[in-house]
Design a protein around this motif. Structure first.
Motif, mmCIF file in Angstrom:
data_model
loop_
_atom_site.group_PDB
_atom_site.id
_atom_site.type_symbol
_atom_site.label_atom_id
_atom_site.label_comp_id
_atom_site.label_asym_id
_atom_site.label_seq_id
_atom_site.Cartn_x
_atom_site.Cartn_y
_atom_site.Cartn_z
ATOM 1 N N PHE A 58 0.841 -1.202 0.000
ATOM 2 C CA PHE A 58 0.000 0.000 0.000
ATOM 3 C C PHE A 58 0.874 1.250 0.000
ATOM 4 O O PHE A 58 1.978 1.269 0.534
ATOM 5 N N VAL A 59 0.354 2.304 -0.621
ATOM 6 C CA VAL A 59 1.046 3.592 -0.700
ATOM 7 C C VAL A 59 0.268 4.592 0.157
ATOM 8 O O VAL A 59 -0.926 4.790 -0.074
ATOM 9 N N PRO A 60 0.899 5.204 1.150
ATOM 10 C CA PRO A 60 0.204 6.218 1.955
ATOM 11 C C PRO A 60 -0.344 7.340 1.082
ATOM 12 O O PRO A 60 0.359 7.866 0.210
ATOM 13 N N SER A 61 -1.599 7.685 1.310
ATOM 14 C CA SER A 61 -2.223 8.745 0.513
ATOM 15 C C SER A 61 -1.647 10.106 0.869
ATOM 16 O O SER A 61 -1.572 10.997 0.012
ATOM 17 N N SER A 62 -1.253 10.280 2.123
ATOM 18 C CA SER A 62 -0.642 11.532 2.570
ATOM 19 C C SER A 62 0.051 11.285 3.896
ATOM 20 O O SER A 62 -0.220 10.286 4.579
ATOM 21 N N TYR A 63 0.956 12.193 4.264
ATOM 22 C CA TYR A 63 1.684 12.096 5.517
ATOM 23 C C TYR A 63 1.353 13.304 6.399
ATOM 24 O O TYR A 63 1.170 14.420 5.895
ATOM 25 N N THR A 64 1.305 13.046 7.697
ATOM 26 C CA THR A 64 1.138 14.119 8.670
ATOM 27 C C THR A 64 2.518 14.503 9.198
ATOM 28 O O THR A 64 3.367 13.628 9.395
ATOM 29 N N ILE A 65 2.750 15.812 9.407
ATOM 30 C CA ILE A 65 4.048 16.280 9.887
ATOM 31 C C ILE A 65 3.964 16.602 11.376
ATOM 32 O O ILE A 65 3.042 17.282 11.833
ATOM 33 N N LEU A 66 4.911 16.085 12.118
ATOM 34 C CA LEU A 66 5.030 16.362 13.547
ATOM 35 C C LEU A 66 6.485 16.656 13.859
ATOM 36 O O LEU A 66 7.367 15.873 13.496
ATOM 37 N N THR A 67 6.765 17.772 14.517
ATOM 38 C CA THR A 67 8.136 18.135 14.872
ATOM 39 C C THR A 67 8.424 17.730 16.309
ATOM 40 O O THR A 67 7.672 18.081 17.231
ATOM 41 N N SER A 68 9.493 16.953 16.488
ATOM 42 C CA SER A 68 9.879 16.487 17.820
ATOM 43 C C SER A 68 11.365 16.742 18.023
ATOM 44 O O SER A 68 12.189 16.272 17.230
ATOM 45 N N TYR A 69 11.712 17.528 19.061
ATOM 46 C CA TYR A 69 13.100 17.892 19.352
ATOM 47 C C TYR A 69 13.788 18.507 18.130
ATOM 48 O O TYR A 69 14.947 18.237 17.829
ATOM 49 N N GLY A 70 13.040 19.311 17.414
ATOM 50 C CA GLY A 70 13.602 20.028 16.270
ATOM 51 C C GLY A 70 13.667 19.238 14.982
ATOM 52 O O GLY A 70 14.074 19.764 13.948
ATOM 53 N N ILE A 71 13.278 17.981 14.998
ATOM 54 C CA ILE A 71 13.305 17.124 13.811
ATOM 55 C C ILE A 71 11.876 16.887 13.324
ATOM 56 O O ILE A 71 11.001 16.489 14.103
ATOM 57 N N LYS A 72 11.644 17.115 12.044
ATOM 58 C CA LYS A 72 10.327 16.862 11.465
ATOM 59 C C LYS A 72 10.144 15.365 11.189
ATOM 60 O O LYS A 72 11.014 14.728 10.599
ATOM 61 N N HIS A 73 9.008 14.838 11.614
ATOM 62 C CA HIS A 73 8.629 13.453 11.330
ATOM 63 C C HIS A 73 7.422 13.465 10.395
ATOM 64 O O HIS A 73 6.445 14.168 10.646
ATOM 65 N N PHE A 74 7.525 12.689 9.337
ATOM 66 C CA PHE A 74 6.404 12.489 8.428
ATOM 67 C C PHE A 74 5.836 11.104 8.736
ATOM 68 O O PHE A 74 6.560 10.102 8.645
ATOM 69 N N TYR A 75 4.557 11.042 9.109
ATOM 70 C CA TYR A 75 4.013 9.741 9.485
ATOM 71 C C TYR A 75 2.649 9.502 8.852
ATOM 72 O O TYR A 75 1.929 10.436 8.479
ATOM 73 N N TYR A 76 2.341 8.219 8.728
ATOM 74 C CA TYR A 76 1.061 7.772 8.171
ATOM 75 C C TYR A 76 0.539 6.632 9.041
ATOM 76 O O TYR A 76 1.274 5.691 9.347
#
Length: 207
Positions: A58-76
């Motif tokens: 499966f291919v994620p339709s979109s990612y949510t961005i969350l910044t933790s300790y200055g690092i951006k995380h893209f998650y699905y």
């Protein structure tokens, strides 16, 4: 070879004799015997690979961005109802990635790897690391990517993923670690996670 040629005439003779015999009339039926004693109930067998659950790629339709300790995380978040508390406690979940959003010099076409995986690449003489991970919780698998230099503003919809859930029959080894029973063979969780993708799908009969 000597044994075969000595035995062959006996087999042929017996075959001819049985074929040539005429079936006689049936004799009178004897009295019905007493019922035998009931056998002892056997132990319950271990769960087999028929209970293995796996997804399509499966291919994620979109990612949510969350910044933790200055690092951006893209998650699905991928909803997986089969992930119960009991399965998370006793089973094994394997998540694989085909990261074909990269150029083939970084990630060859058709290559598959189990998460977590780190992809190192360079741009303008600067080295970056993309760390892809999978986090399993009740009813959900979260695909997460973090870049060491916050390089991305978005993730291309070209990376695909697949999960395999192995409940198996579980037993505790002498070291206190759980072992997954697959077709009478015991594997530790570490062994399953260290196996190449092709070996995992082969022993689990996954298409």
């Amino acid at each position: 070879m000597k044994f075969f040629f000595k035995a062959a005439p006996v087999v042929i003779a017996a075959t001819v004799f049985i074929t040539a015999c005429k079936k006689g009339d049936a004799g009178p039926q004897g009295p019905k015997g007493d019922a035998g004693e009931q056998g002892i109930k056997g132990d319950k067998g271990a769960t087999g690979t028929a209970n293995v659950t796996y997804s399509d790629w499966f291919v994620p339709s979109s990612y949510t961005i969350l910044t933790s300790y200055g690092i951006k995380h893209f998650y699905y978040n991928k909803a997986v109802p089969q992930l119960t508390d009991q399965l998370l406690k006793t089973g094994t979940v394997l998540v694989y990635a085909r990261l074909e959003g990269y150029v083939t010099s970084i990630w060859p076409s058709g290559q598959m790897a189990q998460l977590p995986v780190a992809v190192v690449w360079q741009s303008g003489g600067t080295s970056f690391t993309d760390t892809w991970s999978a986090f399993c919780t009740k009813g959900n698998i979260k695909i997460d990517m973090a870049n060491s230099g916050n390089y991305y503003s978005a993730i291309p919809p070209a990376h695909s993923f697949r999960y395999i859930i192995i409940p198996g029959g579980v037993r505790i080894s002498a070291t206190g670690k759980k072992q997954i029973i697959i077709d009478r063979f015991a594997y530790s969780e570490e062994q399953l996670k260290a196996m190449p993708y092709d070996q995992v799908v082969r022993i689990l009969n996954i298409k």
